[in-house]
Design an enzyme around this catalytic site. Structure first.
Site, PDB file in Angstrom:
ATOM      1  N   LYS A 154      33.116  15.657  -0.727  1.00  0.00           N
ATOM      2  CA  LYS A 154      33.180  16.229   0.613  1.00  0.00           C
ATOM      3  C   LYS A 154      34.631  16.650   0.869  1.00  0.00           C
ATOM      4  O   LYS A 154      35.559  15.923   0.479  1.00  0.00           O
ATOM      5  CB  LYS A 154      32.734  15.169   1.630  1.00  0.00           C
ATOM      6  CG  LYS A 154      32.666  15.636   3.071  1.00  0.00           C
ATOM      7  CD  LYS A 154      32.129  14.507   3.966  1.00  0.00           C
ATOM      8  CE  LYS A 154      31.979  14.941   5.409  1.00  0.00           C
ATOM      9  NZ  LYS A 154      31.379  13.866   6.248  1.00  0.00           N
ATOM     10  N   SER A 206      27.403  15.196   9.102  1.00  0.00           N
ATOM     11  CA  SER A 206      28.384  16.202   8.753  1.00  0.00           C
ATOM     12  C   SER A 206      28.523  16.433   7.244  1.00  0.00           C
ATOM     13  O   SER A 206      29.118  17.436   6.844  1.00  0.00           O
ATOM     14  CB  SER A 206      29.753  15.803   9.309  1.00  0.00           C
ATOM     15  OG  SER A 206      30.197  14.598   8.701  1.00  0.00           O
ATOM     16  N   SER A 266      26.539  10.426   9.063  1.00  0.00           N
ATOM     17  CA  SER A 266      26.775  11.639   8.286  1.00  0.00           C
ATOM     18  C   SER A 266      26.479  11.572   6.796  1.00  0.00           C
ATOM     19  O   SER A 266      26.541  12.603   6.116  1.00  0.00           O
ATOM     20  CB  SER A 266      28.221  12.109   8.463  1.00  0.00           C
ATOM     21  OG  SER A 266      28.337  12.752   9.697  1.00  0.00           O
TER      22      SER A 266
HETATM   23  N1  GLN Z   1      26.909  13.237  14.295  1.00  0.00           N
HETATM   24  C1  GLN Z   1      27.895  12.231  14.577  1.00  0.00           C
HETATM   25  C2  GLN Z   1      29.107  12.881  15.182  1.00  0.00           C
HETATM   26  O1  GLN Z   1      29.066  14.036  15.391  1.00  0.00           O
HETATM   27  C3  GLN Z   1      28.255  11.478  13.341  1.00  0.00           C
HETATM   28  C4  GLN Z   1      29.069  12.271  12.402  1.00  0.00           C
HETATM   29  C5  GLN Z   1      29.560  11.470  11.242  1.00  0.00           C
HETATM   30  O2  GLN Z   1      28.957  10.467  10.850  1.00  0.00           O
HETATM   31  N2  GLN Z   1      30.690  11.888  10.699  1.00  0.00           N
HETATM   32  O3  GLN Z   1      30.085  12.277  15.447  1.00  0.00           O
END
Ligand code: GLN
Length: 486
Positions: free
Chosen positions: A76, A151, A175
């Protein structure tokens, strides 16, 4: 070759069926042909990947190969890499090259893996659909009209499409698990502190954790064994020995006590997702597990508490991007304040700005006690809910996400997007490990079963997931996109 798991690829390399060079070349060719459509990579490191593969082939020829030597993966684009830019999906870091490697990157390199490049993601890991990336949205290989989740959407889509057998993601509120669910792959968020955060661009430091995304639990076990471990450069990384996570995979599940949190099967759960999850639980019963209902009474407060704590930490972490030290700098600033203002206004996208505003507000004098402190108290109660449940049962199971992958553009309202994380966010607030495992389909779109355990029970979770994968073949299904483009 692109269909195989890491464990299968390792056997093929051992048997001399093909070299790491040939495997890497084949996957780079697929990325070149197919990723224009998917957009799962931000940067592909063609030459470096082949050079690393050649070195791995030499190590193997010398009889010194470990379990991951010569196996390709993707990172990532939130993990700092020396020599390759690290963008975090943001214009702010479009030209940023870190002077050092993240600990996870270093460990995976030491294990002999071959990185093919850096995957697309929501900007600074803020999002649930991978639509917040400066580099454009990623498509779901199961259905190009759908999002891959976020994400870590690029990591999940790349694995599902057979561009790479595994990828590393991060999980602050879901995410790893939610994109794994949306793309029909296996993902593990380890216990907070199990894997070093050094060199991982910070979103919400008390929640962020890196973990593996792959086709199978066995592959996740191989990767976690290489990624985990104490690191003096991250003060929250726990000094605790790292087991070989593959050792317990074959333990039978007879006697396993599974809890189903009542709050994870309520309103808002898509009926097809519920059916798939309940069918998966029957498989565990047939393997000798017992199932009972449990309650996590504070579940309801997880999203509000998270959306105070995560933006608060983000507003602090992202203050370093000021146009002076890192990343984007505006043209011709008239003075220092103009430099700060315009660099940040140009460098950050809308969702990131929204979170910086929320976080700055909740941390400000006069609001801190009402919001931040209260949210931390709620967090403690959420953690206690899990600890109480694990007095009764070994693992908890439920859906990873209330719906299958939704259409690109379908969740324009931030609150409806935030509600996507209803089953994943409490896990980060509590610091416990969680997995998502392929467990069926809603139409063409995959469904993920979430499996949770108490702190540092990764070996048990991987065992539970592996036994499920020995009894089912959801993890072997491949999207038409990958088959047609074989
Ligand atoms: N969807 C959540 C957020 O927007 C979690 C994102 C994540 O785990 N990085 O913060």
């Amino acid at each position: 070759m692109h269909d195989k798991t890491l464990a299968e690829l390792a056997r093929s390399l051992d048997a001399g069926e093909f070299s790491s060079h040939e495997l890497t070349q084949h996957l780079l060719g697929r990325i070149d042909r197919l990723d224009g459509e998917l957009n799962s990579f931000i940067t592909v490191t063609f030459d470096q990947a082949l050079a690393t593969a050649d070195a791995a082939d030499k190590t193997r020829a010398a009889g010194k190969a470990g379990p991951l030597t010569g196996l390709p993966l993707a990172l990532k684009d939130i993990f700092c890499t020396r020599d390759v830019r690290t963008t975090a999906g943001s214009r702010m870091l479009d030209n940023f090259v870190s002077p050092y490697d993240a600990t996870v990157v270093e460990k995976l390199a030491t294990a002999g893996t071959v990185s093919l490049g850096k995957t697309n993601m929501d900007e600074f890991a803020m999002g649930s659909s991978n639509e917040n990336s400066h580099y454009g949205p990623v498509k779901n290989p199961w259905d190009l009209a759908a999002v891959p989740g976020g994400s870590s959407g690029g990591s999940a889509a790349a694995v599902a499409a057979g561009l790479v057998p595994a990828a590393i993601g991060t999980d602050t509120g879901g995410s790893i698990r939610q994109p794994a669910a949306f793309c029909g792959i296996t993902g593990l968020k380890p216990t907070y502190g199990r894997v070093s955060r050094y060199g991982m661009i910070a979103y919400a430091s008390s929640l962020d954790q890196a973990g593996p995304m792959a086709r199978t639990a066995e592959d996740c076990a191989l990767l976690l064994s290489a990624m985990a471990g104490h690191d003096l450069r991250d003060s929250t990384c726990v000094a605790r020995g790292v087991p070989d996570y593959t050792e317990e995979l074959d333990t039978p599940l007879a006697g396993l006590k599974i809890g189903l949190p009542r709050e994870y099967f309520g309103d808002g759960l898509d009926p097809q997702v519920e059916t798939a999850v309940r069918d998966a639980i029957k498989v565990f019963e047939s393997l000798g597990a017992s199932v009972r209902e449990v309650s996590l009474p504070h579940t309801h407060y997880a999203i509000p508490a998270y959306y105070v704590i995560a933006p608060a930490e983000a507003s602090s972490n992202l203050s370093r991007f000021d146009g002076v030290r890192f990343g984007h700098r505006c043209d011709a600033p008239v003075d220092l304040i103009d430099l700060y203002k315009r660099s940040r206004a140009e460098g950050f996208g809308d969702e990131v700005k929204r979170r910086i505003l929320i976080g700055t507000h909740t941390l400000s004098e006069g609001f801190f006690d009402a919001y931040y402190k209260k949210a931390q108290q709620v967090r403690r109660l959420i953690r206690q809910d899990f600890l109480d449940a694990f007095e009764e049962v070994d693992v908890l199971m439920g859906p990873a996400s209330p719906t299958p992958a939704f259409d690109l553009g379908a969740n324009k309202d931030p609150v409806s997007m935030y509600l996507q994380d209803i089953y994943t966010i409490a896990v980060n607030l509590a610091g416990i490990p969680g997995m998502s495992v392929p467990a069926g389909f809603a139409g063409r779109r995959p469904v993920g079963l979430q499996i949770l355990g108490s702190h540092f029970t990764e070996a048990r979770l991987l065992n539970v997931a592996h036994q499920f994968q020995q009894a089912t073949d959801w993890h072997r299904q491949r999207p038409a996109f990958a088959e047609e483009n074989a």
